[in-house]
Write an enzyme that holds these catalytic residues in place. Structure first.
Site, PDB file in Angstrom:
ATOM      1  N   GLY A   1       0.860  -1.197   0.000  1.00  0.00           N
ATOM      2  CA  GLY A   1       0.000   0.000   0.000  1.00  0.00           C
ATOM      3  C   GLY A   1       0.879   1.224   0.000  1.00  0.00           C
ATOM      4  O   GLY A   1       1.995   1.178  -0.516  1.00  0.00           O
TER       5      GLY A   1
ATOM      6  N   CYS B   1       3.013   5.506  -2.674  1.00  0.00           N
ATOM      7  CA  CYS B   1       3.898   5.429  -3.847  1.00  0.00           C
ATOM      8  C   CYS B   1       3.693   4.212  -4.739  1.00  0.00           C
ATOM      9  O   CYS B   1       3.454   4.364  -5.934  1.00  0.00           O
ATOM     10  CB  CYS B   1       5.343   5.501  -3.379  1.00  0.00           C
TER      11      CYS B   1
HETATM   12  C1  UDX Z   1       8.367   3.270  -1.121  1.00  0.00           C
HETATM   13  C2  UDX Z   1       9.787   2.982  -1.613  1.00  0.00           C
HETATM   14  O1  UDX Z   1      10.378   1.973  -0.792  1.00  0.00           O
HETATM   15  C3  UDX Z   1      10.630   4.260  -1.520  1.00  0.00           C
HETATM   16  O2  UDX Z   1      11.932   4.011  -2.035  1.00  0.00           O
HETATM   17  C4  UDX Z   1       9.944   5.340  -2.353  1.00  0.00           C
HETATM   18  O3  UDX Z   1      10.691   6.548  -2.299  1.00  0.00           O
HETATM   19  C5  UDX Z   1       8.540   5.587  -1.823  1.00  0.00           C
HETATM   20  O4  UDX Z   1       7.785   4.377  -1.868  1.00  0.00           O
HETATM   21  P1  UDX Z   1       7.044   3.515   1.150  1.00  0.00           P
HETATM   22  O5  UDX Z   1       5.853   3.563   0.256  1.00  0.00           O
HETATM   23  O6  UDX Z   1       7.188   4.514   2.228  1.00  0.00           O
HETATM   24  O7  UDX Z   1       8.422   3.612   0.236  1.00  0.00           O
HETATM   25  O8  UDX Z   1       7.019   2.102   1.874  1.00  0.00           O
HETATM   26  P2  UDX Z   1       7.805   0.748   1.740  1.00  0.00           P
HETATM   27  O9  UDX Z   1       8.572   0.548   2.976  1.00  0.00           O
HETATM   28  O10 UDX Z   1       8.509   0.664   0.441  1.00  0.00           O
HETATM   29  O11 UDX Z   1       6.592  -0.326   1.721  1.00  0.00           O
HETATM   30  C6  UDX Z   1       5.634  -0.226   0.680  1.00  0.00           C
HETATM   31  C7  UDX Z   1       4.603  -1.340   0.900  1.00  0.00           C
HETATM   32  O12 UDX Z   1       5.209  -2.626   0.673  1.00  0.00           O
HETATM   33  C8  UDX Z   1       4.042  -1.377   2.327  1.00  0.00           C
HETATM   34  O13 UDX Z   1       2.656  -1.657   2.271  1.00  0.00           O
HETATM   35  C9  UDX Z   1       4.788  -2.533   2.973  1.00  0.00           C
HETATM   36  O14 UDX Z   1       4.043  -3.154   4.015  1.00  0.00           O
HETATM   37  C10 UDX Z   1       4.936  -3.479   1.786  1.00  0.00           C
HETATM   38  N1  UDX Z   1       6.058  -4.419   1.939  1.00  0.00           N
HETATM   39  C11 UDX Z   1       7.328  -3.939   1.995  1.00  0.00           C
HETATM   40  C12 UDX Z   1       5.785  -5.793   1.972  1.00  0.00           C
HETATM   41  O15 UDX Z   1       4.629  -6.216   1.927  1.00  0.00           O
HETATM   42  N2  UDX Z   1       6.828  -6.663   2.064  1.00  0.00           N
HETATM   43  C13 UDX Z   1       8.122  -6.228   2.125  1.00  0.00           C
HETATM   44  O16 UDX Z   1       9.012  -7.071   2.226  1.00  0.00           O
HETATM   45  C14 UDX Z   1       8.378  -4.829   2.102  1.00  0.00           C
END
Ligand code: UDX
Length: 432
Positions: free
Chosen positions: A260, A263
């Protein structure tokens, strides 16, 4: 150097504060008067661990300023960063760039000497060309240079990601601008960040491609988790076994309730829209979008099966509702679709989130915010661990939950299935 950040959201405020903390004079500009007044009082509009201290420290030593006067702030700066929002268009087709183009128009009326204009917001490929066109309507191309410098900041880790980036990407063919920006980022480069100078369009695409790839990685492991549930394999073993291959890497390979945030959903849609515009089909990313959108209903089916189809009047507790831990951001969080669907089936939902009550659920009957974990879980039939906050990792469920036949559905696999078995707690994880 003298910097002006246009927009004080996640990108503009964090980048501006961090630039001031490495010795630059920074003016963060926003048209929202209340937001600027609050910032001057040290009231931070976003939840970002550690940001408040940095704001107060740098505001006090006058390296960081806040203003609503864009023209004056640009005139006082050598480098202007465009950090305004680029939300998905209402029709879902690509990014809304109106704020970007408005900023470009305001910038052009404030240029009197050479300025570097940087797009730090995530913008579709060729947006820099468009900005250049807008500004050159009124200003000679000798007086400005438009550069792409995408950010890679994760919510909840943004200060660390700014201070220790894997790479700084600078999209410009202008030698003077490249030299100035290499100097601006030298404190980060000296700590190990790689400096990548490429074309402006390549830099714009690197951002989208990176987010789309990370979203693909997550969706890949989420779909494998579905298979693991059918063949009695633990997805955590697969993540570890795959991740040790340096070509794959273990990060962003954790199964969960769906990606979610502000981004991944936006950027995956935007890059496929851009490709469609240029008659190229990014079919892998399109299938990632579809798979991720379907995931909530797939998990709801699991909830239904876990409760043997009896949801009516069941007390379901959500531990965490934001799109991930260490943020208060609800954008595109899977709880936004799961909780209303459970209510529609007659469930009663109590939720606890460390970042407090959410407006999204205030108007929904039978959804109650609990002020602490104990009150959220105590009468539950089913406890859903939705986000991976550390405080959820050491709950003594046996002691705290009154109903002895309670069930745990751990959507983040933060509990140990072996420990749950030992405690005789009925436990379901993701992909195990
Ligand atoms: C993301 C990118 O990582 C970052 O580089 C960019 O600048 C902005 O978008 P963000 O949206 O803050 O950052 O969150 P992120 O930590 O990337 O997680 C995104 C989603 O993926 C979250 O819902 C998280 O729960 C999910 N996720 C992340 C997983 O389900 N599994 C994982 O192993 C990592």
């Amino acid at each position: 150097m003298k910097l002006c950040m246009i927009g004080t959201g996640y990108v503009g405020l964090v980048s501006g504060v961090c630039f001031s903390d490495i010795g630059n004079d920074v003016i963060c500009v926003d048209r929202d008067i209340k937001k600027i007044d609050d910032l001057k009082k040290g009231i931070i509009p976003i939840y970002e661990p550690g940001l408040d201290e940095l704001v107060i420290k740098n505001y006090r030593n006058k390296r960081l300023k806040f203003s609503t006067n864009l023209k004056d702030s640009i005139a006082k700066s050598d480098i202007v960063f465009i950090c305004v929002g680029t939300p998905t268009k209402k029709n879902g087709n690509g990014a809304d760039l109106s704020q970007i183009y408005n900023a470009a128009k305001e910038i052009r009326s404030a240029i009197s000497k050479f300025k570097i204009i940087i797009t730090k917001s995530t913008v579709p490929v060729t947006t820099g060309d468009e900005i250049e066109k807008i500004i050159s309507h009124k200003v000679s191309k000798k007086l400005f240079s438009v550069v792409s410098n995408p950010e890679f900041l994760r919510e909840g880790e943004a200060i660390r990601d700014f201070t220790y980036p894997d790479r700084v990407v600078i999209g410009t063919n202008n030698k003077k601008s490249n030299k100035i920006l290499k100097n601006l980022y030298s404190p980060l480069i000296s700590k190990g960040a790689k400096y990548v100078n490429t074309s402006r369009r390549a830099a714009e695409l690197i951002k989208y491609a990176s987010n789309a790839f990370l979203a693909t990685k997550i969706t890949f492991i989420n779909e494998l988790a579905n298979l693991c549930e059918k063949i009695n394999v633990n997805i955590e073993d697969i993540s570890i076994g795959m991740g040790l291959d340096k070509r794959i890497g273990g990060r962003f390979l954790r199964a969960g309730p769906a990606y979610g945030g502000s981004c991944f959903p936006k950027d995956t849609k935007a890059i496929t829209t851009t490709a469609d515009k240029y008659k190229t089909n990014l079919s892998v990313i399109k299938s990632v979008i579809k798979s991720n959108e379907n995931r909530s209903s797939l998990l709801l089916e699991r909830v239904f099966n876990i409760l043997n189809g009896k949801i009516k009047n069941k007390k379901i507790c959500f531990l965490g509702v934001t799109f991930k831990a260490n943020t208060d951001d609800m954008r595109d969080s899977s709880s936004l679709s799961m909780i209303p669907s459970l209510i529609k089936k007659g469930a009663i939902v109590n939720y606890y989130d460390p970042t407090g009550e959410k407006d999204d659920f205030k108007k929904i009957k039978n959804v109650n915010f609990s002020i602490n974990i104990d009150s959220a879980i105590k009468d539950s039939n089913l406890i859903i661990i939705h986000t991976e906050w550390n405080e959820f990792k050491s709950i003594n469920f046996k002691k705290k939950v009154k109903n002895k036949k309670f069930i745990i559905f751990d959507m983040r696999n933060i509990c140990s299935p072996a420990k749950m078995k030992e405690l005789k707690i009925k436990y379901f994880g993701i992909g195990c």
